[in-house]
Scaffold this active site. Structure first.
Site, short mmCIF file in Angstrom:
data_model
loop_
_atom_site.label_atom_id
_atom_site.label_comp_id
_atom_site.label_asym_id
_atom_site.label_seq_id
_atom_site.Cartn_x
_atom_site.Cartn_y
_atom_site.Cartn_z
N MET A 1 -6.92 -2.97 -2.01
CA MET A 1 -7.39 -1.65 -2.84
C MET A 1 -7.15 -1.84 -4.13
O MET A 1 -7.40 -0.56 -5.03
CB MET A 1 -7.24 -0.23 -2.12
CG MET A 1 -7.46 -0.13 -0.53
SD MET A 1 -7.68 1.48 -0.06
CE MET A 1 -5.75 1.88 -0.22
N HIS B 1 0.65 -8.05 -3.47
CA HIS B 1 -0.73 -8.63 -3.21
C HIS B 1 -0.76 -10.17 -3.49
O HIS B 1 -1.45 -10.89 -2.91
CB HIS B 1 -1.67 -7.84 -3.97
CG HIS B 1 -1.86 -6.26 -3.63
ND1 HIS B 1 -1.47 -5.46 -4.53
CD2 HIS B 1 -2.23 -5.82 -2.65
CE1 HIS B 1 -1.70 -4.24 -4.07
NE2 HIS B 1 -2.15 -4.51 -2.98
N ASP C 1 2.40 -2.86 5.76
CA ASP C 1 1.76 -1.98 6.50
C ASP C 1 1.63 -2.35 7.90
O ASP C 1 0.65 -2.67 8.38
CB ASP C 1 0.35 -1.83 6.03
CG ASP C 1 0.28 -1.25 4.41
OD1 ASP C 1 0.27 -0.22 4.30
OD2 ASP C 1 0.33 -2.11 3.49
P1 AMP Z 1 -3.73 -2.31 -0.24
O1 AMP Z 1 -4.02 -2.61 -1.35
O2 AMP Z 1 -2.52 -1.40 -0.29
O3 AMP Z 1 -4.50 -1.94 0.79
O4 AMP Z 1 -2.80 -3.82 0.14
C1 AMP Z 1 -3.83 -4.78 0.44
C2 AMP Z 1 -2.93 -5.80 1.28
O5 AMP Z 1 -1.85 -6.33 0.74
C3 AMP Z 1 -2.43 -5.30 2.75
O6 AMP Z 1 -2.55 -6.25 3.68
C4 AMP Z 1 -1.18 -4.86 2.50
O7 AMP Z 1 -0.45 -4.69 3.67
C5 AMP Z 1 -0.54 -5.86 1.58
N1 AMP Z 1 0.52 -5.51 0.94
C6 AMP Z 1 0.60 -4.20 0.04
N2 AMP Z 1 1.95 -4.13 -0.38
C7 AMP Z 1 2.56 -5.16 0.03
C8 AMP Z 1 4.15 -5.92 -0.31
N3 AMP Z 1 5.06 -5.32 -0.79
N4 AMP Z 1 4.17 -7.02 0.16
C9 AMP Z 1 3.42 -7.68 0.71
N5 AMP Z 1 2.11 -7.40 1.40
C10 AMP Z 1 1.78 -6.16 0.72
#
Ligand code: AMP
Length: 288
Positions: free
Chosen positions: A32, A39, A155
């Site tokens: 997102m 990321h 997550d």
């Molecule tokens: P988001 O943009 O928050 O929807 O996250 C996109 C992807 O990045 C999802 O698969 C999250 O689980 C992963 N993600 C977010 N934060 C982290 C983190 N600190 N370490 C590893 N992966 C992450």
């Protein structure tokens, strides 16, 4: 000679499809936006394992059960593009809402039944959240047709839900779950961390501290005392409001009785508000 990566940006499905048509071994990282090193660790892993890496940035309105959380979700697209270029990502898919949800009728499809993993923890606290996640991720998979998709264990429950959706829908791709990337002091990286002020940022550190402490004491302490002491540690911080702190089975999120914790892989999950920012984190505890 080093390979020069150019980041290609697509906003329309038709253009993205035309570009991806002849590609094999596509690694996909759905996000997102408001990208951080968590990321980027997923992008790096995908680059190691695939000929081409696609990142999507789409703030999915359907997964926000809280309107305030949606309107305050950080958007930093210019910086994101820079980070993706530096990371050597090949493709950014940046659709708008109408591109992903063009037909309201089609969006009214019956929700998938995820059983207990859909009802508990985040499923209970954020009604409709996982339905929205499953809907958008299925759409993105059908658009990108990746060989492998990279998800963060930060997550944790979301990974289980997406794996279940992929199974229920019969989609063919590998799901690679990647470790949680943390700040040097332990705080799990999250786009929402940018909304913390200096006090809530400092106090939010208790989440990971408590998780690590519980991981280290889970087999030596009585469960009731473990949870109670953990909650006492959290309660010392005025801006932190705990929603849940649970020891669960790592595969199915079922409750784990105290005397069974050594026999199974467990996950300790926490959700808490730091001021007006809701944070989640977890740690895995392997069976002994
Ligand atoms: P988001 O943009 O928050 O929807 O996250 C996109 C992807 O990045 C999802 O698969 C999250 O689980 C992963 N993600 C977010 N934060 C982290 C983190 N600190 N370490 C590893 N992966 C992450």
């Amino acid at each position: 000679m080093s390979k020069i990566n150019v980041l290609r940006l697509f906003k329309k499905i038709v253009d993205l499809r035309a570009f991806l048509k002849h590609q094999t071994a596509i690694g996909f990282v759905p996000t997102m936006g408001a990208l951080h090193r968590g990321h980027l660790s997923l992008i790096a892993k995908s680059k190691q394992e695939n000929a081409l890496t696609v990142c999507s940035i789409f703030v999915n309105p359907k997964q926000f059960n809280n309107a305030d959380d949606f309107t305050k979700y950080p958007i930093t697209i210019d910086k994101d593009i820079q980070l993706l270029e530096q990371a050597g990502c090949d493709v950014l898919f940046l659709p708008d809402v109408a591109e992903i949800y063009p037909n309201e009728e089609e969006n009214q499809r019956p929700a998938l039944d995820f059983g207990f993993i859909g009802e508990t923890l985040e499923g209970a606290m954020r009604p409709g959240h996982f339905e929205g996640v499953a809907l958008v991720v299925e759409r993105l998979i059908r658009i990108v047709e990746p060989t492998k998709m990279y998800l963060g264990l930060k997550d944790y429950q979301q990974v289980l839900i997406i794996k279940k959706m992929v199974e229920l829908k019969g989609l063919s791709l590998d799901i690679i779950s990647c470790p949680t990337f943390r700040e040097s002091d332990g705080l799990a990286m999250s786009s929402r961390n940018t909304r913390l002020n200096s006090q809530t940022r400092e106090e939010a550190l208790i989440l990971s501290k408590v998780l690590f402490w519980m991981r280290d004491h889970i087999h030596s302490m009585n469960r009731e005392t473990l949870i109670q002491e953990a909650k006492e540690k959290i309660n010392q911080f005025p801006s932190i409001k705990l929603e849940y702190l649970e020891v669960r089975n790592a595969d199915n999120l079922q409750f784990v009785e105290e005397n069974r914790a050594k026999e199974q892989d467990c996950v300790i999950l926490i959700a808490a508000w730091a001021g007006d920012v809701r944070l989640i984190d977890n740690v895995l505890v392997a069976k002994q």
